[in-house]
Design a protein around this motif. Structure first.
Motif, PDB file in Angstrom:
ATOM      1  N   ASN A   1       0.779  -3.324   2.189  1.00  0.00           N
ATOM      2  CA  ASN A   1       1.176  -1.657   1.204  1.00  0.00           C
ATOM      3  C   ASN A   1       2.283  -1.816   1.741  1.00  0.00           C
ATOM      4  OD1 ASN A   1      -0.323  -3.252  -0.584  1.00  0.00           O
ATOM      5  ND2 ASN A   1      -1.139  -0.746  -1.042  1.00  0.00           N
TER       6      ASN A   1
ATOM      7  N   ASP B   1      -3.935   1.237   0.725  1.00  0.00           N
ATOM      8  CA  ASP B   1      -4.575   0.225   1.606  1.00  0.00           C
ATOM      9  C   ASP B   1      -5.651   0.363   2.635  1.00  0.00           C
ATOM     10  OD1 ASP B   1      -4.661  -2.210   3.006  1.00  0.00           O
ATOM     11  OD2 ASP B   1      -2.000  -2.062   3.662  1.00  0.00           O
ATOM     12  N   THR B   2      -5.343   1.698   3.492  1.00  0.00           N
ATOM     13  CA  THR B   2      -6.308   1.848   4.017  1.00  0.00           C
ATOM     14  C   THR B   2      -7.327   1.925   4.015  1.00  0.00           C
ATOM     15  OG1 THR B   2      -4.312   3.545   5.119  1.00  0.00           O
ATOM     16  CG2 THR B   2      -7.308   3.670   5.682  1.00  0.00           C
ATOM     17  N   TYR B   3      -8.053   2.725   2.587  1.00  0.00           N
ATOM     18  CA  TYR B   3      -9.372   2.610   1.966  1.00  0.00           C
ATOM     19  C   TYR B   3      -9.848   1.784   0.302  1.00  0.00           C
ATOM     20  CZ  TYR B   3      -8.804   7.251   3.970  1.00  0.00           C
ATOM     21  OH  TYR B   3      -8.482   7.812   5.324  1.00  0.00           O
ATOM     22  N   ALA B   4      -9.089   0.593   0.973  1.00  0.00           N
ATOM     23  CA  ALA B   4      -9.689  -0.603   0.119  1.00  0.00           C
ATOM     24  C   ALA B   4      -9.332  -0.311  -1.487  1.00  0.00           C
ATOM     25  CB  ALA B   4     -10.545  -1.094   1.313  1.00  0.00           C
TER      26      ALA B   4
ATOM     27  N   LYS C   1      -4.754  -3.736  -2.462  1.00  0.00           N
ATOM     28  CA  LYS C   1      -4.104  -4.018  -1.411  1.00  0.00           C
ATOM     29  C   LYS C   1      -3.042  -5.249  -1.888  1.00  0.00           C
ATOM     30  CE  LYS C   1      -7.303  -3.923   1.570  1.00  0.00           C
ATOM     31  NZ  LYS C   1      -7.366  -3.984   3.418  1.00  0.00           N
TER      32      LYS C   1
ATOM     33  N   ASN D   1      -3.160  -8.796  -0.916  1.00  0.00           N
ATOM     34  CA  ASN D   1      -3.288 -10.135   0.147  1.00  0.00           C
ATOM     35  C   ASN D   1      -2.856 -11.105   0.409  1.00  0.00           C
ATOM     36  OD1 ASN D   1      -5.743  -9.291   2.287  1.00  0.00           O
ATOM     37  ND2 ASN D   1      -6.474  -9.424  -0.787  1.00  0.00           N
TER      38      ASN D   1
ATOM     39  N   GLU E   1      -5.427  -3.094  10.618  1.00  0.00           N
ATOM     40  CA  GLU E   1      -7.183  -2.206  11.191  1.00  0.00           C
ATOM     41  C   GLU E   1      -6.816  -0.476  10.941  1.00  0.00           C
ATOM     42  OE1 GLU E   1      -6.426  -2.978  14.160  1.00  0.00           O
ATOM     43  OE2 GLU E   1      -6.021  -4.840  13.360  1.00  0.00           O
ATOM     44  N   LYS E   2      -7.463   0.432  10.545  1.00  0.00           N
ATOM     45  CA  LYS E   2      -7.543   1.514  10.443  1.00  0.00           C
ATOM     46  C   LYS E   2      -6.907   2.124  11.541  1.00  0.00           C
ATOM     47  CE  LYS E   2      -9.566   4.702   8.148  1.00  0.00           C
ATOM     48  NZ  LYS E   2     -11.124   4.810   7.437  1.00  0.00           N
TER      49      LYS E   2
END
Lengths: 461, 477
Positions: free
Chosen positions: A2, A45-48, A51, A53, A63-64
């Motif tokens: 994102n 994006d971080t917390y899905a 997002k 793809n 990754e986090k």
């Protein structure tokens, strides 16, 4: 993903908004709103939650850790735009373009926090660097700014060459752009890197050391930081530098085994050289801006500890260090830009004329020096703790601590000038909003200094 | 909850103090805050159950550091010293004028909060926090309100102690990773068993920090300059309370953790301390400035304490405990006298003074009592402390005790010399029109004299108070 897409788009939006409106503060607000959108998109994006793809065939991986760093970098940029946005307006005539370039840099930052192959590393570094060359030369009629820009560009392109050579060698040796650890030979249990791979990695190391201004590849830093318009130096020295470190660590977290025991020897040489040159040279500066340039080299020496230790603690540490160092430096530069005289004497008597500015600057300087109760203490703490935890390098920690004491000398020179010396510090007009912003930033520095977990917990939640 | 109040009260009143513009209001506010703190300290120590004397709360769970405060006997004693000192200091310097009065008193109160924190912290990281925080307000106090060469002197002081603190930080980190439960708690540090070879390095990392703070020879060079250049109210805090941080830290944070290293290096440290005692006493004899004389005399007294710390003797340690309190009281008394003279006559040089006893008899009587306490005559509080300490030193090594004993004689030389030059002889132009001290100073000095004599005659309460701390420190022996 994102963040990469949105930041590139926002850059284009900023460019076009320069055509639509000529009102400089409108542009500033567009940029601020854009940054908030960017933060929101990155959080999604971080917390899905949402997002985009795109199959990158393993070239990027999010990754986090990387995504959280993005959030922090965007947040720091937001603070930067809020505090110094007005000075970006005054840096030159093409205000919209400056903001656009800042967004492009952020695009580079988000690639660097998520790259998973040497090719993407290269792209990220270039997307990050090229806008900076332009921003450095933003003050077109100033000879120093031009010189700095040209110098930065020449040295930067030279380093790009070195980096490409390194990538080519590694690719030639392993047949892959990947970052994963090299295979272990089952019979002996050791890895057996080829000469080409080692040479390639060393070249990559040099290139990255240049980007984060580690000695002996630091020579561009003082001139560029000094020559660039202060408002852009602030951006370069903080967010960009932190991103460089994230990339550095990402690149070497699995690859360092290739270099074997010599890795730590090379690295400790670079760390000591960086601390030595950064700190000792900073002591002798007359100009606060140049002192901050050298101090940023010195701080890089501390950040390299994260690379040296390479454990969980150092991953947390580099995040905390980036935050602490960025917040304090953005704050100091915001004040510095308002000063009409950049020498130490120019700060004489600031406490009388502008007590709020002097107080906030003191907090920022204490943080850079690593005094408890400020964010800088826990930043240094994590770095040193990471190395002590690895064991066997207590001597390096003690050397670093000596240099931390040296750094107090030049940071406190500013405090002495502001509080203890008589003088008539000239400042540009300071608005109430700016003062409020500074106080909030100083409060943030103290907050992180008391509860570093307020920053670090988000790595895990 | 008591220790929390002891930190919060001066901290919060201090922050409020920054915003008080009117000079007299600021002074009154500071005095009120200091008296309240004293009341809380006395009540908390003597009248509240011991459950109230500690506090524990989560702070940084990820690091294994908790906000743990507790008071053993030594902490209580030093908390009392801190709590008694500040009202007396504020009272004795009540008529002094400072530019920007509000900020001056605010910083003084912040210093008090930091000192309280150091004495009650029971978590190594928290201890380090307060250790540094006590320093920052002092840095500003000395640099803003000090003498002519204040900036350089204070900076030297700051850099010295900062280097020391950083060394300690490295040491704390090292021990932390050795603890079984990855915790900064004092108990966890205590239960770490390190092999002697490892202890040595870490011992020195800690000790350098504490030695600079005390200061003992050869780490003392910041001290006379800092004492001389600081505003006298701050000097009182520095020498009366702050140097006790070093001794306190050795007893609580060094000796129990590294007994093997402490034994190994005891002789080196004792010899350094004794050398420092003699060296400082000899320099003190040659001083012409009251402040510098008291500064060097203070180094000599601290030297005796640090030497005794490493003699591994129970009696000696008891002596150190009461002497920490006594030295604080006595030296603050001397500073008050020095300040009274300087405020009135504008000079601190012996060569400019003389015959003051005729003009200011009350001051003269007070000073003579302080001077007797400074050379540890019987009936004064310092006698008990020094007697016990020499007892400890004697049992360690008779020759070292004898050499250290010379400093008592030297102490009498410079102290009595000072009394004579200031108070006796003929009056001169400077002292011709001197008047006696005002009521506030008199009151502060009377309180101090009462403490001096009371503890000199009956030191038992102080020894009872610190008995458990002595026991704990000697437990590993």
């Amino acid at each position: 993903m994102n963040a990469i897409i949105l930041s590139a788009l926002l850059g284009v939006v900023m460019m076009f908004s320069g055509i639509v409106t000529n009102n400089k503060s409108v542009l500033k607000y567009i940029a601020a709103v854009g940054l908030l959108l960017l933060i929101a998109a990155n959080l999604l994006d971080t917390y899905a939650l949402f997002k985009i793809n795109i199959n990158t065939h393993g070239l990027l991986s999010f990754e986090k850790f990387g995504l959280y760093f993005n959030t922090l970098a965007f947040g720091a940029t937001f603070i930067y735009v809020c505090l110094s946005g007005r000075d970006v307006e005054n840096a030159g005539i093409n205000v919209a373009e400056y903001f656009a370039l800042i967004f492009f840099v952020l695009c580079g930052v988000s690639i660097l926090s998520g790259f998973n192959g040497l090719l993407m590393l290269f792209l990220g570094i270039e997307i990050l660097s090229i806008p900076l060359y332009i921003l450095t030369g933003a003050d077109k009629r100033n000879l120093k700014s031009n010189e700095a820009s040209l110098k930065y560009f020449l040295m930067g392109s030279f380093t790009t060459g070195i980096m490409l050579m390194g990538i080519a060698l590694v690719y030639g040796a392993t047949g892959s752009f990947g970052l994963e650890a090299p295979p272990v030979i089952p019979t002996t249990g050791v890895i057996n890197p080829s000469f080409l791979q080692v040479a390639g990695l060393l070249l990559l190391f040099v290139a990255m050391a240049f980007k984060v201004s580690a000695a002996p590849f630091h020579f561009w830093t003082p001139d560029v930081y000094d020559g660039a318009p202060s408002v852009f130096t602030s951006f370069m020295a903080t967010i960009v530098k932190a991103a460089g470190f994230i990339a550095f660590i990402r690149l070497f977290q699995h690859q360092s085994v290739v270099l074997g025991p010599s890795w730590k020897i090379i690295l400790s040489f670079v760390i000591i050289a960086t601390l030595l040159i950064g700190n000792i040279t900073a002591v002798f500066q007359q100009s606060v801006k140049r002192m901050l340039a050298y101090s940023s080299i010195a701080q890089a020496g501390f950040m390299l500890f994260a690379l040296f230790a390479g454990n969980d603690l150092s991953r947390e540490g580099i995040i905390l260090y980036s935050v602490a160092y960025s917040l304090a430096t953005i704050g100091i530069f915001a004040v510095l830009i308002k000063m009409s005289d950049y020498t130490f004497d120019g700060f004489n008597g600031l406490a009388k004329k502008q007590p709020v500015l002097a107080f906030a600057t003191t907090i920022f300087l204490l943080s850079l020096a690593g005094i408890p109760l400020t964010a800088g203490f826990f930043a240094k703490y994590y770095m040193l703790a990471a190395v002590v935890k690895e064991g066997g390098a207590l001597w390096l920690v003690i050397i670093a601590l000596f240099f931390a004491a040296v750094s107090v000398y030049y940071y406190f020179k500013v405090i002495q000038a502001m509080y203890f010396k008589e003088g008539d510090a000239e400042t540009a007009e300071v608005t109430g909003a700016f003062k409020t912003g500074l106080i909030l930033l100083a409060a943030l520095v103290i907050l992180v200094g008391i509860w570093p977990s307020s920053v670090l917990n988000w790595l895990y939640f | 909850m008591i220790p929390v109040f002891l930190i919060l009260l001066p901290l919060l009143t201090g922050i409020v103090g920054f915003f008080i513009k009117e000079a007299n209001a600021a002074k009154g506010w500071a005095l009120l805050s200091a008296v309240l703190t004293l009341v809380v300290a006395v009540a908390g120590i003597y009248f509240y159950p011991s459950a109230q004397q500690s506090f524990d709360a989560a702070w940084l769970p990820a690091l294994g550091s908790r906000f743990t405060l507790s008071m053993d006997g030594m902490s209580k004693m030093l908390v009392l010293l801190t709590a008694i000192s500040f009202p007396l200091i504020f009272l004795a310097t009540y008529k002094n004028n400072y530019k920007n009065t509000g900020a001056f008193y605010a910083l003084m109160m912040l210093t008090q909060a930091g000192l309280m924190g150091v004495f009650v912290a029971n978590d190594a990281l928290l201890f380090y926090f307060f250790w540094e925080l006590a320093l920052i307000p002092v840095y500003f106090l000395c640099s803003l309100w000090g003498g002519e060469k204040r900036i350089a002197a204070t900076f030297k002081f700051f850099i010295y102690t900062f280097i020391g603190s950083l060394m300690m930080l490295a040491g704390i980190l090292y021990v932390y990773f050795q603890t079984a439960d990855h915790s900064f708690a004092w108990q966890s540090f205590y239960s770490v068993q390190m092999p002697p070879a490892q202890q040595s390095l870490i011992f020195w990392l800690f000790f350098v920090a504490f030695a600079i703070k005390m200061p003992i020879f050869p780490f003392h060079t910041w001290q006379p300059d800092a004492y001389e250049q600081s505003p006298t109210a701050t000097t009182m805090v520095l020498s009366g309370v702050m140097v006790k941080m070093g001794i306190f830290a050795v007893i609580k944070w060094l000796l129990p953790f590294f007994p093997a290293a402490a034994d190994k290096y005891a002789q080196v440290i004792i010899i350094l301390s004794v050398v420092g005692m003699l060296y400082a006493s000899l320099i003190a004899i040659r001083q012409d400035d009251v402040k510098r004389l008291i500064a060097y005399s203070s180094i000599a007294h601290i030297g005796l304490m640090s030497a005794t710390l490493f003699t591994n003797s129970r009696v000696g340690l008891e002596g150190v405990m009461i002497q920490m309190f006594n030295h604080g009281v006595n030296v603050i008394g001397l500073w008050i006298v020095a300040d009274a003279i300087e405020q009135q006559l504008g000079t601190r040089k012996f060569s400019d003074l003389g015959g003051l006893a005729q003009k200011a008899p009350a001051l003269a009587i007070m000073l003579v009592v302080m001077a007797f306490a400074n050379i540890a005559l019987p009936l004064t509080n310092a006698f008990i402390g020094e007697f016990l300490m020499f007892n400890g030193l004697f049992s360690y090594n008779i020759w070292i005790a004898a050499i250290a004993g010379i400093s008592i004689i030297l102490g009498a030389v410079y102290t009595l010399n000072m009394v004579q030059k200031i108070f006796y002889g003929n009056t001169n132009a400077a002292t011709e029109n001197a008047v006696d001290i005002s009521g506030n100073i008199k009151l502060a000095l009377v309180v101090l004299v009462v403490i001096i004599i009371a503890l000199g005659v009956y030191p038992q309460p102080m020894m009872d108070l610190t008995r458990d701390a002595v026991g704990a420190a000697m437990a590993g022996k």
